[in-house]
Design a protein around this motif. Structure first.
Motif, short mmCIF file in Angstrom:
data_model
loop_
_atom_site.label_atom_id
_atom_site.label_comp_id
_atom_site.label_asym_id
_atom_site.label_seq_id
_atom_site.Cartn_x
_atom_site.Cartn_y
_atom_site.Cartn_z
N ALA A 197 0.66 -1.22 0.11
CA ALA A 197 -0.09 0.04 -0.20
C ALA A 197 0.97 1.35 -0.05
O ALA A 197 1.97 1.20 0.37
CB ALA A 197 -1.05 -0.11 1.30
N ALA A 198 0.36 2.29 -0.37
CA ALA A 198 0.93 3.66 -0.25
C ALA A 198 -0.07 4.32 0.57
O ALA A 198 -1.29 4.20 0.84
CB ALA A 198 1.14 4.35 -1.81
N HIS A 199 0.48 5.47 1.06
CA HIS A 199 -0.36 6.56 1.84
C HIS A 199 0.12 8.12 1.67
O HIS A 199 1.05 8.09 1.29
CB HIS A 199 -0.48 6.00 3.27
N LEU A 200 -0.85 8.98 2.15
CA LEU A 200 -0.48 10.20 2.14
C LEU A 200 -0.95 10.56 3.55
O LEU A 200 -2.12 10.46 4.16
CB LEU A 200 -1.51 10.96 1.17
N LEU A 201 0.20 11.01 4.26
CA LEU A 201 0.20 11.32 5.81
C LEU A 201 -0.05 12.72 5.94
O LEU A 201 0.84 13.48 5.47
CB LEU A 201 1.36 10.53 6.37
N VAL A 202 -1.10 13.05 6.93
CA VAL A 202 -0.73 14.69 7.24
C VAL A 202 -0.77 14.45 8.64
O VAL A 202 -1.75 14.11 9.43
CB VAL A 202 -1.96 15.37 6.88
N LYS A 203 0.40 14.98 9.21
CA LYS A 203 0.61 15.09 10.73
C LYS A 203 -0.10 16.39 11.30
O LYS A 203 -0.42 17.29 10.71
CB LYS A 203 2.05 15.07 11.05
N HIS A 204 -0.49 16.50 12.65
CA HIS A 204 -0.92 17.45 13.46
C HIS A 204 -0.21 17.43 14.72
O HIS A 204 0.55 16.67 15.08
CB HIS A 204 -2.58 17.24 13.55
N ARG B 249 6.45 7.95 -3.84
CA ARG B 249 4.97 8.19 -3.80
C ARG B 249 4.07 7.56 -2.80
O ARG B 249 3.33 7.02 -3.13
CB ARG B 249 4.65 7.62 -5.42
N GLY B 250 4.57 7.53 -1.75
CA GLY B 250 3.67 7.16 -0.51
C GLY B 250 3.97 5.52 -0.39
O GLY B 250 3.33 5.19 0.48
N ASP B 251 4.70 5.00 -1.34
CA ASP B 251 4.60 3.46 -1.17
C ASP B 251 5.46 2.98 0.01
O ASP B 251 6.54 3.48 0.36
CB ASP B 251 5.61 3.01 -2.66
N LEU B 252 4.72 2.07 0.66
CA LEU B 252 5.27 1.38 2.20
C LEU B 252 5.96 0.09 2.03
O LEU B 252 6.15 -0.52 2.91
CB LEU B 252 4.09 1.63 2.98
N SER C 286 0.18 8.21 14.30
CA SER C 286 1.12 8.92 13.67
C SER C 286 0.49 10.25 12.89
O SER C 286 1.20 11.21 12.49
CB SER C 286 1.39 7.92 12.45
N GLY C 287 -0.95 10.33 12.76
CA GLY C 287 -1.48 11.36 12.05
C GLY C 287 -2.74 10.94 11.14
O GLY C 287 -3.32 9.80 11.64
N LEU C 288 -3.18 11.59 10.48
CA LEU C 288 -4.26 11.15 9.46
C LEU C 288 -3.78 10.79 8.17
O LEU C 288 -2.89 11.38 7.46
CB LEU C 288 -5.22 12.28 9.10
N HIS C 289 -4.55 9.74 7.82
CA HIS C 289 -3.70 9.09 6.45
C HIS C 289 -5.04 8.75 5.32
O HIS C 289 -6.25 8.63 5.55
CB HIS C 289 -3.27 7.71 6.58
N LEU C 290 -4.51 8.89 4.21
CA LEU C 290 -5.51 8.28 3.00
C LEU C 290 -4.73 7.14 2.54
O LEU C 290 -3.39 7.43 2.20
CB LEU C 290 -5.48 9.19 1.78
N ILE C 291 -5.17 5.92 2.49
CA ILE C 291 -4.41 4.74 1.92
C ILE C 291 -4.97 4.08 0.81
O ILE C 291 -6.06 4.27 0.44
CB ILE C 291 -4.67 3.59 3.10
#
Length: 178
Positions: free
Chosen positions: A72-79, A134-137, A169-174
């Motif tokens: 999977a890949a993700h886009l993480l936005v931390k806060h 590209r967010g690839d984990l 870790s924060g909020l993700h789209l996966i």
């Protein structure tokens, strides 16, 4: 999760695997902090045996596709409440969780509309060091990720993108890749 008897780590510590660096690290589940070096009070002999058994290339570790693994890949936005409120983009992240959610909702709308892809956005917008990939984990199995992340990722079919997932870790789209 392995118990303290098997790992030799002090109470509340566990071994996790960093997909961005492809290395094991140590995580304290109570204090919500992590480190690359074993914490004080570790039984190094027990830890050596455990690491050889579970985190060496011969043990399979998290080094590529295997039984029950997905990619999977993700886009993480931390806060500001994230366990490490800093990233490759910002030394100190001060935005609120609600602001992070609004940012991610904007990205989600752009992905859903077909304007851009999660991978394209991750390169410039993700707070994870996986952004450069590209967010690839990479490939991971059950127990390798935080529970909410894992549940969301495993529920997706290849090509699908999740809703917003909230972890320490924060909020993700996966996006499930394989």
């Amino acid at each position: 999760m392995a118990d303290t008897q098997e790992t030799g780590l002090p109470p509340n510590w566990e071994v996790r695997h960093s997909n961005s660096k492809n290395l094991p690290y140590y995580f304290n589940s109570v204090e919500k902090n992590s480190r690359w070096e074993p914490p004080a009070g570790t039984d190094s002999e027990k830890l050596k045996v455990y690491m050889a058994k579970h985190h060496s290339p011969a043990a399979g570790g998290s080094h590529g596709a295997g039984e029950g693994k997905i990619r999977a890949a993700h886009l993480l936005v931390k806060h500001s409440e994230s366990r490490r409120p800093s990233s490759w983009k910002e030394a100190e992240i001060t935005r609120s969780k609600e602001d992070a959610r609004k940012i991610l909702e904007g990205y989600q709308a752009r992905i859903t509309s077909g304007e851009t892809s999660l991978g394209e956005l991750a390169v410039t917008e993700s707070d994870c060091s996986s952004a450069r990939k590209r967010g690839d984990l990479g490939f991971f199995g059950k127990g390798d990720m935080q529970q909410a992340f894992e549940e969301a990722a495993f529920a997706l079919k290849p090509g699908e993108v999740s809703g917003i997932v909230d972890t320490a870790s924060g909020l993700h789209l996966i996006e499930r890749l394989d």
